[in-house]
Design a protein around this motif. Structure first.
Motif, mmCIF file in Angstrom:
data_model
loop_
_atom_site.group_PDB
_atom_site.id
_atom_site.type_symbol
_atom_site.label_atom_id
_atom_site.label_comp_id
_atom_site.label_asym_id
_atom_site.label_seq_id
_atom_site.Cartn_x
_atom_site.Cartn_y
_atom_site.Cartn_z
ATOM 1 N N LEU A 162 8.797 8.819 -1.939
ATOM 2 C CA LEU A 162 8.206 7.544 -2.348
ATOM 3 C C LEU A 162 7.109 7.759 -3.387
ATOM 4 O O LEU A 162 6.960 6.961 -4.324
ATOM 5 C CB LEU A 162 7.643 6.819 -1.124
ATOM 6 C CG LEU A 162 8.688 6.272 -0.143
ATOM 7 C CD1 LEU A 162 8.042 5.943 1.198
ATOM 8 C CD2 LEU A 162 9.373 5.027 -0.712
ATOM 9 N N PRO A 166 7.833 5.568 -6.738
ATOM 10 C CA PRO A 166 7.403 4.439 -5.917
ATOM 11 C C PRO A 166 8.234 3.189 -6.196
ATOM 12 O O PRO A 166 8.439 2.820 -7.357
ATOM 13 C CB PRO A 166 5.931 4.223 -6.328
ATOM 14 C CG PRO A 166 5.526 5.494 -6.998
ATOM 15 C CD PRO A 166 6.766 6.027 -7.644
ATOM 16 N N LEU A 170 6.575 -1.634 -2.923
ATOM 17 C CA LEU A 170 5.810 -0.860 -1.952
ATOM 18 C C LEU A 170 4.504 -1.570 -1.636
ATOM 19 O O LEU A 170 3.816 -2.079 -2.530
ATOM 20 C CB LEU A 170 5.518 0.539 -2.505
ATOM 21 C CG LEU A 170 4.798 1.513 -1.572
ATOM 22 C CD1 LEU A 170 5.631 1.788 -0.321
ATOM 23 C CD2 LEU A 170 4.467 2.817 -2.304
ATOM 24 N N LEU A 277 11.018 3.602 5.017
ATOM 25 C CA LEU A 277 10.869 2.917 3.739
ATOM 26 C C LEU A 277 11.663 3.595 2.630
ATOM 27 O O LEU A 277 12.191 2.931 1.736
ATOM 28 C CB LEU A 277 9.387 2.835 3.365
ATOM 29 C CG LEU A 277 8.517 1.978 4.298
ATOM 30 C CD1 LEU A 277 7.063 1.988 3.824
ATOM 31 C CD2 LEU A 277 9.035 0.540 4.374
#
Length: 317
Positions: A162, A166, A170, A277
């Motif tokens: 991440l 990103p 986020l 995520l």
């Protein structure tokens, strides 16, 4: 709320030679099959009944549904066959594997998944079962199992991925703390040493509560060796997702006595949040159209929980 569910085929859709292989294991003809919902697999999950009244649980899959599920079924067969008899898990009756189709034939468990949002009585029963499981498998009686770091270390390093790329959506709090979250996730993996069998995929859909209140833990492909508190901490991610309980108080009551330190738990939560995520932004795997939404829901809920824990630590004198 997004539920843990795949799109399953049924017993009736299995090729005749696979059905025949299962019946050879059972020693009888299957006359009825009831497909079970829940869990992330595109294969079968059927409670079957034989002509003489015998019962079993059958799960089967081929690469046509999902190639990774085939690998997981094979691993689950190995684990289930080797689990000690006092582990609260279904007994493996046999496996059929023709190189394409694999079917696991397990003892049928008279039970249902815990209610979600979780009730306190069922949660207490599950936590008691996990204490028994940890005690019964320490030291680990299965030397062939991988460690948590070996099996899940890459998954729990999701914040590395991440941070390198990103996503636009986020959470701003996380985006501003990516180096801290990367380090926290790495520390979490480093803290997961131990000598206890850990299931590591505990959710309501991987548990069965019998009419007498006893609990059976099902679906074991992700079993590995880790700390005695790991499964107790991991089930709290599912409890937190559905709400209604003070998960930090439950960790203090049930995970801390098994050796979990607050920093270890923060690291684990960071690692799991990063995994959820990161995975949620990928395309859905074949046959699993709901898994990414469920991962995103878990990631968002666990991130909120982690933020609360970290901010409480900062504010504590």
């Amino acid at each position: 709320m997004v539920v843990a569910s795949g799109v399953r085929i049924t017993w009736q859709e299995l090729p005749e030679h696979v059905q025949a292989g299962v019946e050879a294991i059972l020693g009888d003809r299957v006359v009825a099959a009831e497909s079970q919902s829940g869990g992330f697999s595109p294969g079968t999950a059927d409670r079957v009944r034989t002509a003489s009244g015998g019962r079993a649980f059958v799960k089967a899959v081929s690469p046509t549904q999902n190639a990774r599920s085939v690998e997981l079924h094979r691993q689950e067969a190995l684990v289930s066959a080797a689990l000690p008899p006092d582990v609260p898990a279904p007994r493996l009756l046999g496996r059929y594997d023709d190189g394409e189709w694999i079917a696991l034939v397990l003892a049928d468990v008279d039970g249902r998944h815990p209610v979600t949002p979780w009730t306190r009585s069922e949660l207490d029963a599950v936590l008691a079962t996990l204490r028994v499981l940890a005690a019964a498998t320490t030291p680990c009686p299965m030397p062939e199992l991988p460690t948590v770091a070996a099996l899940l270390g890459v998954d729990l390093s999701g914040w590395d991925r991440l941070a390198a790329d990103p996503p636009d959506d986020l959470d701003p709090w996380a985006a501003a703390r990516l180096p801290e979250l990367v380090a926290l996730g790495a520390a979490g993996v480093a803290a997961l040493g131990g000598d206890t069998i850990a299931h590591t995929d505990l959710r309501a859909d991987n548990l069965l509560v019998a009419p007498d209140g006893t609990v059976t833990v099902v679906d074991w492909p992700w079993a590995c060796v880790g700390p005695a508190w790991l499964d107790t901490a991991m089930i709290m991610v599912n409890v937190n997702l559905f709400g209604g309980h003070d998960v930090d108080a439950l960790l203090a009551e049930h995970a801390h006595p098994l050796g979990a330190r607050p920093a270890d738990l923060n690291g684990l939560l960071a690692g799991m949040t990063g995994y959820f995520l990161d995975a949620a932004r990928r395309p859905a795997p074949p046959g699993l159209p709901t898994v990414r939404a469920f991962q995103r829901a878990q990631g968002d809920a666990t991130l909120r929980w982690l933020r609360t824990r970290l901010e409480a630590t900062i504010q504590r004198p």
